[in-house]
Write an enzyme that holds these catalytic residues in place. Structure first.
Site, PDB file in Angstrom:
ATOM      1  N   GLU A 201       9.966  19.866 -23.386  1.00  0.00           N
ATOM      2  CA  GLU A 201       9.278  20.097 -22.103  1.00  0.00           C
ATOM      3  C   GLU A 201       9.852  21.331 -21.395  1.00  0.00           C
ATOM      4  OE1 GLU A 201       6.631  18.383 -21.383  1.00  0.00           O
ATOM      5  OE2 GLU A 201       6.831  16.333 -22.163  1.00  0.00           O
TER       6      GLU A 201
ATOM      7  N   HIS B  78      -0.178  13.624 -28.557  1.00  0.00           N
ATOM      8  CA  HIS B  78      -0.591  12.251 -28.288  1.00  0.00           C
ATOM      9  C   HIS B  78      -1.211  11.633 -29.541  1.00  0.00           C
ATOM     10  CE1 HIS B  78      -3.229   9.056 -26.705  1.00  0.00           C
ATOM     11  NE2 HIS B  78      -2.242   8.882 -25.862  1.00  0.00           N
TER      12      HIS B  78
ATOM     13  N   HIS C 198       8.198  10.817 -27.444  1.00  0.00           N
ATOM     14  CA  HIS C 198       7.164  11.582 -26.728  1.00  0.00           C
ATOM     15  C   HIS C 198       7.445  13.093 -26.789  1.00  0.00           C
ATOM     16  CE1 HIS C 198       4.253  12.715 -23.670  1.00  0.00           C
ATOM     17  NE2 HIS C 198       5.223  13.323 -22.991  1.00  0.00           N
TER      18      HIS C 198
ATOM     19  N   GLU D  20      -4.571  17.607 -10.375  1.00  0.00           N
ATOM     20  CA  GLU D  20      -5.067  18.115 -11.663  1.00  0.00           C
ATOM     21  C   GLU D  20      -6.578  18.319 -11.646  1.00  0.00           C
ATOM     22  OE1 GLU D  20      -2.708  16.467 -14.925  1.00  0.00           O
ATOM     23  OE2 GLU D  20      -4.464  16.636 -16.224  1.00  0.00           O
TER      24      GLU D  20
ATOM     25  N   ARG E 114      -2.748  22.347 -13.125  1.00  0.00           N
ATOM     26  CA  ARG E 114      -1.801  21.321 -13.578  1.00  0.00           C
ATOM     27  C   ARG E 114      -2.103  20.908 -15.017  1.00  0.00           C
ATOM     28  NH1 ARG E 114       0.873  16.228 -10.271  1.00  0.00           N
ATOM     29  NH2 ARG E 114       2.223  15.611 -11.996  1.00  0.00           N
TER      30      ARG E 114
ATOM     31  N   LYS F 282       7.460  23.645 -12.503  1.00  0.00           N
ATOM     32  CA  LYS F 282       6.555  22.503 -12.303  1.00  0.00           C
ATOM     33  C   LYS F 282       6.186  22.369 -10.833  1.00  0.00           C
ATOM     34  CE  LYS F 282       5.323  17.839 -13.319  1.00  0.00           C
ATOM     35  NZ  LYS F 282       5.446  16.658 -14.138  1.00  0.00           N
TER      36      LYS F 282
ATOM     37  N   ARG G 186       0.828  -1.232   0.000  1.00  0.00           N
ATOM     38  CA  ARG G 186       0.000   0.000   0.000  1.00  0.00           C
ATOM     39  C   ARG G 186       0.845   1.258   0.000  1.00  0.00           C
ATOM     40  NH1 ARG G 186      -3.414  -2.871   3.810  1.00  0.00           N
ATOM     41  NH2 ARG G 186      -5.014  -3.922   2.603  1.00  0.00           N
TER      42      ARG G 186
ATOM     43  N   LYS H 268       3.192  11.705 -10.802  1.00  0.00           N
ATOM     44  CA  LYS H 268       2.354  10.896 -11.691  1.00  0.00           C
ATOM     45  C   LYS H 268       3.133   9.626 -12.013  1.00  0.00           C
ATOM     46  CE  LYS H 268      -0.583  14.210 -14.133  1.00  0.00           C
ATOM     47  NZ  LYS H 268      -0.873  14.859 -15.434  1.00  0.00           N
TER      48      LYS H 268
ATOM     49  N   HIS I  40       0.131  18.371 -25.583  1.00  0.00           N
ATOM     50  CA  HIS I  40       0.050  16.924 -25.390  1.00  0.00           C
ATOM     51  C   HIS I  40      -1.138  16.288 -26.112  1.00  0.00           C
ATOM     52  CE1 HIS I  40       3.222  17.650 -22.544  1.00  0.00           C
ATOM     53  NE2 HIS I  40       3.251  16.400 -22.152  1.00  0.00           N
TER      54      HIS I  40
ATOM     55  N   ASN J 267      -0.238  20.083 -19.829  1.00  0.00           N
ATOM     56  CA  ASN J 267      -0.544  19.254 -20.997  1.00  0.00           C
ATOM     57  C   ASN J 267      -0.489  20.050 -22.298  1.00  0.00           C
ATOM     58  OD1 ASN J 267      -0.980  16.978 -19.387  1.00  0.00           O
ATOM     59  ND2 ASN J 267      -3.096  17.594 -18.965  1.00  0.00           N
TER      60      ASN J 267
HETATM   61  P1  NAD Z   1      12.979   6.706 -21.611  1.00  0.00           P
HETATM   62  O1  NAD Z   1      12.880   6.472 -20.171  1.00  0.00           O
HETATM   63  O2  NAD Z   1      12.520   5.646 -22.526  1.00  0.00           O
HETATM   64  O3  NAD Z   1      14.488   7.085 -21.968  1.00  0.00           O
HETATM   65  C1  NAD Z   1      14.817   7.357 -23.312  1.00  0.00           C
HETATM   66  C2  NAD Z   1      15.986   6.510 -23.803  1.00  0.00           C
HETATM   67  O4  NAD Z   1      17.183   7.030 -23.270  1.00  0.00           O
HETATM   68  C3  NAD Z   1      15.939   5.049 -23.373  1.00  0.00           C
HETATM   69  O5  NAD Z   1      16.436   4.257 -24.426  1.00  0.00           O
HETATM   70  C4  NAD Z   1      16.908   4.990 -22.195  1.00  0.00           C
HETATM   71  O6  NAD Z   1      17.479   3.721 -22.026  1.00  0.00           O
HETATM   72  C5  NAD Z   1      17.932   6.008 -22.616  1.00  0.00           C
HETATM   73  N1  NAD Z   1      18.642   6.677 -21.536  1.00  0.00           N
HETATM   74  C6  NAD Z   1      18.105   7.204 -20.420  1.00  0.00           C
HETATM   75  N2  NAD Z   1      19.027   7.890 -19.743  1.00  0.00           N
HETATM   76  C7  NAD Z   1      20.183   7.757 -20.418  1.00  0.00           C
HETATM   77  C8  NAD Z   1      21.482   8.264 -20.212  1.00  0.00           C
HETATM   78  N3  NAD Z   1      21.772   9.084 -19.194  1.00  0.00           N
HETATM   79  N4  NAD Z   1      22.445   7.934 -21.093  1.00  0.00           N
HETATM   80  C9  NAD Z   1      22.133   7.152 -22.167  1.00  0.00           C
HETATM   81  N5  NAD Z   1      20.924   6.679 -22.440  1.00  0.00           N
HETATM   82  C10 NAD Z   1      19.950   6.977 -21.564  1.00  0.00           C
HETATM   83  O7  NAD Z   1      12.181   8.025 -22.071  1.00  0.00           O
HETATM   84  P2  NAD Z   1      11.926   9.463 -21.416  1.00  0.00           P
HETATM   85  O8  NAD Z   1      11.826  10.372 -22.559  1.00  0.00           O
HETATM   86  O9  NAD Z   1      12.870   9.755 -20.323  1.00  0.00           O
HETATM   87  O10 NAD Z   1      10.493   9.252 -20.756  1.00  0.00           O
HETATM   88  C11 NAD Z   1       9.351   9.001 -21.534  1.00  0.00           C
HETATM   89  C12 NAD Z   1       8.306   8.420 -20.632  1.00  0.00           C
HETATM   90  O11 NAD Z   1       8.016   9.364 -19.610  1.00  0.00           O
HETATM   91  C13 NAD Z   1       6.996   8.110 -21.322  1.00  0.00           C
HETATM   92  O12 NAD Z   1       6.564   6.848 -20.909  1.00  0.00           O
HETATM   93  C14 NAD Z   1       6.045   9.169 -20.799  1.00  0.00           C
HETATM   94  O13 NAD Z   1       4.710   8.718 -20.741  1.00  0.00           O
HETATM   95  C15 NAD Z   1       6.604   9.429 -19.436  1.00  0.00           C
HETATM   96  N6  NAD Z   1       6.287  10.743 -18.881  1.00  0.00           N
HETATM   97  C16 NAD Z   1       5.810  10.793 -17.621  1.00  0.00           C
HETATM   98  C17 NAD Z   1       5.533  12.010 -17.042  1.00  0.00           C
HETATM   99  C18 NAD Z   1       5.059  12.076 -15.624  1.00  0.00           C
HETATM  100  O14 NAD Z   1       4.684  13.144 -15.154  1.00  0.00           O
HETATM  101  N7  NAD Z   1       5.110  10.982 -14.898  1.00  0.00           N
HETATM  102  C19 NAD Z   1       5.760  13.206 -17.740  1.00  0.00           C
HETATM  103  C20 NAD Z   1       6.269  13.114 -19.028  1.00  0.00           C
HETATM  104  C21 NAD Z   1       6.537  11.870 -19.600  1.00  0.00           C
HETATM  105  N1  GLY Z   2       3.604  15.872 -17.288  1.00  0.00           N
HETATM  106  C1  GLY Z   2       2.392  16.463 -16.875  1.00  0.00           C
HETATM  107  C2  GLY Z   2       2.146  16.444 -15.409  1.00  0.00           C
HETATM  108  O1  GLY Z   2       2.997  16.028 -14.660  1.00  0.00           O
HETATM  109  O2  GLY Z   2       1.107  16.836 -14.981  1.00  0.00           O
END
Ligand code: NAD
Ligand code: GLY
Length: 368
Positions: free
Chosen positions: A185, A253, A267, A237, A242, A227, A121, A143, A249, A246
């Protein structure tokens, strides 16, 4: 080093931004690490680049890193990996008061955060974001989610990390394309709330991407602070604040869905194109000056990013893109809110956008 407080009621935490933070990982985590064995979840690319350094940093503090190395890439945010990860954490006898470390980009942060949210939990987790996108966006705000057959991020929870350590040195091994995707971003914070910061991006974005350390620290710390203010005011949100995060987005998306959530469009690349579309749509509705929309598009071009959807070579019409939007999780009682711009730095949530207008607009953009 910059320290930004995320002042969420009941769950405040710090985001520390600086170069080399992870060489001092044990001390940075302090008494959040309660046991000698420290569970740390990462992906194969990050482990290859930084696993040894992070393991050594923990060892020097008297800890032992216990690794779970997942495949890199979006498919890792899945039910299967969630089940396997929670089983692994249970086998490691992680307790509620323990902290699990998430070393990676948004994929690892989102999956680990969700596993931590549901383990017994809820246990603690510490974000060690290694992509620019994760440092300025996904590691902050709580998130967490996985993807399902029905779509992206459809199952998840709000669960705040106990600490975020954004080590800028991690960005040195990040491929340029990933860095650029994360930069979208960064620009977003200027477009949605601060014209001066967008002007800063215009002046410094290219040098920041090229590696200037002081500019990187400023960009990440500024973005995190922006942020942090928003999520502290509207964690769930529900207040329309918040939701401004987006920006770009909903359009983005739809483009990601049309390209199959594949390497064709990352993304952040979708967000950049989505912000250009949101700006051009705002201009078409007479809300935003044409020159401002053009400045946004020109900026992404100037830093080497795609800024028109023609570059994607999509074989579809506006109706197909709008069809993807209908499955957007932001859909609310039949209304899809759009974040539009009244000016650079003046985003607002529009709940009166007719999807037929969006279709016609996108038909024009696809033919551009
Ligand atoms: P990712 O985690 O897939 O990383 C991108 C690539 O870079 C991967 O191949 C990874 O292995 C590589 N990588 C990461 N760090 C590295 C480093 N220091 N050196 C070399 N390679 C490295 O992608 P991302 O763009 O970081 O994240 C995208 C994800 O985040 C999506 O799933 C999206 O939905 C999510 N997201 C979440 C939020 C949130 O608020 N939680 C906000 C925006 C995006
Ligand atoms: N990436 C959008 C949020 O965190 O609300």
């Amino acid at each position: 080093m910059a320290v930004i407080r995320v002042d969420i009621a009941g769950a405040p935490y710090d985001v520390r931004v600086g170069s080399g933070l992870l060489t001092n990982l044990a001390a940075e985590c302090g008494d959040r690490l309660r046991k000698r064995r420290v569970p740390i979840i990462t992906d194969a690319n990050v482990h290859k680049a930084w696993g040894a350094a992070v393991g050594t940093a923990l060892q020097q503090g008297g800890y032992e890193a216990v690794w779970r190395i997942l495949p890199a890439g979006e498919p890792t945010k899945s039910w299967d990996q969630l089940v396997a990860t929670t089983d692994w954490l249970l086998a490691e006898e992680v307790e509620r008061g323990d902290a699990v470390l998430a070393l990676g980009g948004g994929v690892i942060g989102d999956l680990t955060g969700f596993a931590a949210a549901i383990l017994k939990r809820g246990c603690h987790f510490i974000q060690l974001p290694t992509t620019l996108l994760a440092q300025v966006d996904s590691s902050v705000g709580g998130k967490t989610a996985i993807n399902t057959a029905a779509g992206k991020n459809l199952v998840g929870a709000f669960h705040q990390p106990a600490l975020v350590l954004a080590d800028l040195a991690m960005l040195d091994t990040l491929p340029l394309r990933e860095l650029q995707a994360g930069y979208a971003e960064v620009v977003k914070y200027g477009l949605l709330g601060d014209a001066e910061f967008f002007a800063w991006c215009q002046a410094n974005g290219a040098a920041m991407l090229a590696g200037d350390p002081a500019l990187r620290e400023y960009a990440v710390a500024y973005s995190v602070a922006a942020k942090a203010r928003i999520v502290a005011a509207d964690e769930r949100e529900t207040l329309g604040l918040r939701a401004l995060l987006n920006l770009g987005h909903t359009f983005g998306h739809a483009l990601e869905a049309q390209t199959g959530f594949s390497d064709r469009l990352l993304h952040g690349e979708g967000v950049a194109l989505g912000m250009v579309l949101a700006a051009r749509f705002s201009a078409a509705r007479g809300l935003l000056a044409e020159a401002d929309a053009a400045a946004i598009e020109d900026h992404f071009t100037a830093v080497g990013m795609a800024s028109t959807i023609a570059a994607l070579g999509l074989n579809c019409d506006g109706a197909a893109l709008v069809q993807h939007m209908l499955h957007d999780k932001k859909m609310d009682a039949g209304v899809l809110p759009f974040v539009l711009l009244k000016g650079i730095g003046e985003a607002y949530l529009a709940k009166d956008v007719a999807l037929t207008d969006v279709m016609a607009f996108l038909d024009g953009e696809l033919a551009r």
